[in-house]
Design a protein around this motif. Structure first.
Motif, PDB file in Angstrom:
ATOM      1  N   THR A 179      40.377  35.196  64.643  1.00  0.00           N
ATOM      2  CA  THR A 179      38.764  35.225  64.513  1.00  0.00           C
ATOM      3  C   THR A 179      38.339  34.165  63.952  1.00  0.00           C
ATOM      4  N   TYR A 180      37.156  33.916  65.046  1.00  0.00           N
ATOM      5  CA  TYR A 180      36.112  32.656  63.874  1.00  0.00           C
ATOM      6  C   TYR A 180      36.342  32.360  62.967  1.00  0.00           C
ATOM      7  N   ARG A 181      36.110  33.757  62.924  1.00  0.00           N
ATOM      8  CA  ARG A 181      35.227  34.197  61.342  1.00  0.00           C
ATOM      9  C   ARG A 181      36.642  33.988  60.446  1.00  0.00           C
ATOM     10  N   LEU A 182      35.725  33.833  59.112  1.00  0.00           N
ATOM     11  CA  LEU A 182      37.000  34.008  58.027  1.00  0.00           C
ATOM     12  C   LEU A 182      36.578  35.452  57.481  1.00  0.00           C
ATOM     13  N   THR A 183      37.901  35.852  58.060  1.00  0.00           N
ATOM     14  CA  THR A 183      37.797  37.324  57.598  1.00  0.00           C
ATOM     15  C   THR A 183      38.998  38.543  57.493  1.00  0.00           C
ATOM     16  N   LEU A 184      39.281  38.984  56.654  1.00  0.00           N
ATOM     17  CA  LEU A 184      41.024  40.083  57.040  1.00  0.00           C
ATOM     18  C   LEU A 184      40.546  41.894  57.625  1.00  0.00           C
ATOM     19  N   TRP A 185      40.943  41.876  58.467  1.00  0.00           N
ATOM     20  CA  TRP A 185      41.105  43.222  59.084  1.00  0.00           C
ATOM     21  C   TRP A 185      41.390  44.763  58.305  1.00  0.00           C
ATOM     22  N   ASP A 186      41.267  45.539  58.461  1.00  0.00           N
ATOM     23  CA  ASP A 186      41.847  46.741  57.517  1.00  0.00           C
ATOM     24  C   ASP A 186      43.062  46.584  58.624  1.00  0.00           C
ATOM     25  N   GLY A 187      44.488  46.926  57.642  1.00  0.00           N
ATOM     26  CA  GLY A 187      45.943  46.826  58.337  1.00  0.00           C
ATOM     27  C   GLY A 187      45.921  45.167  58.669  1.00  0.00           C
ATOM     28  N   HIS A 188      45.707  44.448  58.328  1.00  0.00           N
ATOM     29  CA  HIS A 188      46.127  43.323  58.408  1.00  0.00           C
ATOM     30  C   HIS A 188      47.176  42.245  58.126  1.00  0.00           C
ATOM     31  N   LYS A 189      48.722  41.675  58.953  1.00  0.00           N
ATOM     32  CA  LYS A 189      49.640  41.922  57.893  1.00  0.00           C
ATOM     33  C   LYS A 189      49.166  39.828  57.948  1.00  0.00           C
ATOM     34  N   LEU A 190      50.500  39.808  57.657  1.00  0.00           N
ATOM     35  CA  LEU A 190      50.343  38.056  57.202  1.00  0.00           C
ATOM     36  C   LEU A 190      51.218  38.044  57.964  1.00  0.00           C
ATOM     37  N   VAL A 191      51.336  36.627  59.472  1.00  0.00           N
ATOM     38  CA  VAL A 191      52.079  36.301  60.151  1.00  0.00           C
ATOM     39  C   VAL A 191      52.239  35.065  59.953  1.00  0.00           C
ATOM     40  N   LYS A 192      53.800  35.336  59.789  1.00  0.00           N
ATOM     41  CA  LYS A 192      54.327  33.983  58.927  1.00  0.00           C
ATOM     42  C   LYS A 192      55.639  34.031  60.485  1.00  0.00           C
ATOM     43  N   ARG A 193      55.766  33.835  61.605  1.00  0.00           N
ATOM     44  CA  ARG A 193      56.333  33.809  62.937  1.00  0.00           C
ATOM     45  C   ARG A 193      55.774  32.763  63.466  1.00  0.00           C
ATOM     46  N   GLY A 194      56.123  32.098  64.612  1.00  0.00           N
ATOM     47  CA  GLY A 194      56.744  31.641  65.268  1.00  0.00           C
ATOM     48  C   GLY A 194      55.457  30.090  64.761  1.00  0.00           C
ATOM     49  N   PRO A 195      54.878  29.204  64.872  1.00  0.00           N
ATOM     50  CA  PRO A 195      54.711  27.935  64.359  1.00  0.00           C
ATOM     51  C   PRO A 195      54.048  27.972  63.379  1.00  0.00           C
ATOM     52  N   TYR A 196      53.380  29.531  62.898  1.00  0.00           N
ATOM     53  CA  TYR A 196      53.327  29.267  60.958  1.00  0.00           C
ATOM     54  C   TYR A 196      54.486  29.791  60.141  1.00  0.00           C
ATOM     55  N   ALA A 197      55.481  29.577  61.309  1.00  0.00           N
ATOM     56  CA  ALA A 197      57.283  29.250  60.017  1.00  0.00           C
ATOM     57  C   ALA A 197      57.124  27.970  59.559  1.00  0.00           C
ATOM     58  N   TYR A 198      56.397  26.739  60.009  1.00  0.00           N
ATOM     59  CA  TYR A 198      56.775  26.255  59.708  1.00  0.00           C
ATOM     60  C   TYR A 198      55.207  24.982  58.940  1.00  0.00           C
ATOM     61  N   VAL A 199      54.397  25.354  59.495  1.00  0.00           N
ATOM     62  CA  VAL A 199      53.525  24.904  58.542  1.00  0.00           C
ATOM     63  C   VAL A 199      52.246  26.097  58.521  1.00  0.00           C
ATOM     64  N   ARG A 200      51.402  26.587  57.499  1.00  0.00           N
ATOM     65  CA  ARG A 200      50.562  27.802  57.138  1.00  0.00           C
ATOM     66  C   ARG A 200      49.132  28.084  58.242  1.00  0.00           C
ATOM     67  N   HIS A 201      49.084  26.652  58.702  1.00  0.00           N
ATOM     68  CA  HIS A 201      47.705  26.388  59.500  1.00  0.00           C
ATOM     69  C   HIS A 201      47.826  25.446  60.171  1.00  0.00           C
TER      70      HIS A 201
END
Length: 160
Positions: A50-72
Motif C-alpha cells: 500500500t502507498y499508505r503507512l498502514t497495517l491490515w488485520d492479519g498482516h504478516k511481516l514479509v521477510k522473504r525475497g528482497p526483504y531478506a537482504y534489506v528491510r525496505h
C-alpha cells in the motif's frame, strides 16, 4: 507561444553528438535494475502493498525475497531509478547535454524542477523507512527485532 518554445528547444547544438555512452548504459542498467527490484517487491508483498503507512488485520511481516537482504528494498529501487534516469537524461551524449538545452532558460528551469523533485524524493526515501520500521516494530515486536538483527540495513546493503 509555441514558436518561442520550439525555438528555445531547437537552439543550435550538436545533435550529431547524441550517442550511446558509458554514462547512458550505466544509467539504463540502473533503471532496469530499479524497475525489476520494484516489481519484485510488489509481487512479494502482494496484498500487503500500500502507498499508505498502514497495517491490515492479519498482516504478516514479509521477510522473504528482497526483504531478506534489506528491510525496505522498494525504496532502494526508487534510488536506483533516480540515479539511472539522471544519468540517462543529463549524462554526456544525452540530448539535453549535446543540444545544450541546459544553457537555455527552459532547460535551466527543467533542471531545477528535476533537482527539486529528485531531492524531495531522496528525503522521502530516507525518512519513510524510519516510520515504517517504528510501525512494524510496534506491531510485530520480537519478530521484527529478530528480523532487523538479521536484516541490518534499511536500504543499501553494507551502507544504510
Amino acid at each position: 507561444m509555441s514558436r518561442i518554445v520550439l525555438s528555445a528547444l531547437s537552439a543550435p547544438g550538436r545533435a550529431s553528438a547524441v550517442r550511446l555512452t558509458p554514462h547512458f548504459l550505466l544509467g539504463a542498467a540502473f533503471v532496469v535494475a530499479g524497475t525489476v527490484l520494484r516489481l519484485r517487491c510488489y509481487r512479494v508483498l502482494g496484498k500487503h502493498f500500500t502507498y499508505r503507512l498502514t497495517l491490515w488485520d492479519g498482516h504478516k511481516l514479509v521477510k522473504r525475497g528482497p526483504y531478506a537482504y534489506v528491510r525496505h528494498p522498494g525504496y532502494s529501487a526508487v534510488l536506483c531509478l533516480d540515479v539511472g534516469s539522471t544519468l540517462v537524461v543529463f549524462g554526456p551524449g544525452s540530448l539535453f547535454r549535446e543540444e545544450q538545452w541546459l544553457g537555455s532558460p527552459w532547460g535551466r528551469a527543467f533542471l531545477w524542477v528535476w533537482g527539486l523533485c529528485r531531492g524531495a524524493e531522496v528525503v522521502y526515501v530516507f525518512y519513510r523507512p524510519v516510520l515504517e520500521d517504528r510501525l512494524l516494530k510496534e506491531r510485530f515486536g520480537t519478530e521484527w527485532v529478530m528480523w532487523a538483527r538479521k536484516t541490518r540495513y534499511r536500504l543499501l546493503p553494507f551502507v544504510y
